[in-house]
Scaffold this active site. Structure first.
Site, PDB file in Angstrom:
ATOM      1  CE1 TYR A 119      54.653  43.859  51.013  1.00 38.89           C
ATOM      2  CE2 TYR A 119      56.080  45.387  50.165  1.00 38.89           C
ATOM      3  CZ  TYR A 119      55.260  45.066  51.174  1.00 38.89           C
ATOM      4  OH  TYR A 119      55.297  45.730  52.329  1.00 38.89           O
ATOM      5  CB  CYS A 120      57.994  41.284  43.056  1.00 36.14           C
ATOM      6  SG  CYS A 120      57.012  42.664  42.667  1.00 36.14           S
TER       7      CYS A 120
END
Length: 221
Positions: free
Chosen positions: A90-91
Site C-alpha cells: 500500500y505504501c
C-alpha cells in the site's frame, strides 16, 4: 484510476486470497483486528494537525547524505509522507502516485520527501523499484515520526504475525523495537507551519496527491 481505487482493488484481491497472495483468512482477520484497535485507541487524534508547527529534522538520504527540513523549506513548501517500508504494498502504491504527481507538485512550488524507519539499503531498493525522483529519508527508531505523533508499537500478536510473514521489522530497520509510523502526509509552509495534514491508522486508506495541491499553491503565493 485514483490512488484509492488502486488500493481498494489490491486489497480486494489480497483479502480474497487470490494468487500470488494466497493469504489465509486468519491472517486477514488479525490485520483487521490490529487496524481496528489502532483506530479505537485515538492515536491519530494526538498526531500533529494543520495549524501546528512541524518539528525540524535532519535525516540521511539513501546515500547517507544529511537532508535538513530547514534547508528544504527555504526553497518553498515541503510535502512529507511517512512510509512504513519496502515490504508494504500500500505504501509503495502511494509513493508511485506521488511520483506521478511530482510534476504538478513542482509546478505548484513544492518538494517531496518520504520518511521511513527502514535502513538506507531498503530505501535505495524502494527508490529503485518505485522509480522515485524524491528521497526516502531514514528515521532511525521512528524518532521523527514520534515528534509528529505518529509512532506506535505493534502488539505482541501482530509481531508474531509479521514474523510468520517474514516481515522482520528489526532486520528491515536495523532497530530492535517493533514500531511503525501511522501512514500520514503533511504539507509544511516555509515558516514551518503545517497547512495540510492527513493521518489514518488504516494503512489501506491514503489521500489523493491532488488533494494537497491547493495548500501548496496557497503557501507558495
Amino acid at each position: 484510476m485514483s490512488l484509492q481505487d488502486k488500493l481498494d482493488a489490491f486489497k480486494a484481491d489480497f483479502e480474497a486470497g487470490k494468487p500470488p497472495y494466497n493469504v489465509p483468512r486468519s491472517v486477514i482477520e488479525t490485520m483487521h483486528r490490529a487496524t481496528a484497535e489502532l483506530l479505537a485507541s485515538g492515536a491519530a487524534q494526538k498526531a500533529l494537525k494543520a495549524g501546528d508547527k512541524a518539528p525540524a529534522f535532519t535525516l540521511n538520504d539513501p546515500e547517507g547524505k544529511p537532508v535538513s527540513s530547514t534547508d528544504l523549506l527555504r526553497k518553498g513548501p515541503l510535502v512529507v509522507t511517512f512510509y512504513r517500508g519496502v515490504w508494504c504494498p500500500y505504501c509503495n502504491m502511494e509513493l508511485q502516485a506521488l511520483q506521478a504527481a511530482l510534476p504538478d507538485i513542482h509546478e505548484a512550488g513544492g518538494r517531496v520527501v518520504a520518511i521511513s524507519p527502514q535502513l538506507p539499503s531498503n530505501s535505495r531498493k524502494s527508490v529503485r523499484q518505485n522509480e522515485l525522483e524524491f528521497p526516502i529519508l531514514s528515521d532511525t527508531h521512528n524518532d521523527v515520526a514520534a515528534a509528529f505523533g505518529l509512532r506506535f508499537e505493534l502488539q505482541d500478536y501482530l509481531v508474531e504475525l509479521y514474523t510468520s510473514l517474514k516481515n522482520d521489522l528489526p532486520a528491515f530497520n536495523g532497530d530492535p523495537s517493533w514500531t511503525l509510523p501511522m501512514p500520514a502526509r503533511y504539507v509544511i509552509a516555509p515558516d514551518g507551519t503545517i497547512i495540510y495534514a492527513e493521518v489514518n491508522p488504516d494503512y489501506t486508506r491514503r489521500p489523493e496527491p491532488s488533494d494537497m495541491l491547493p495548500a501548496i499553491r496557497k503557501a507558495t503565493a
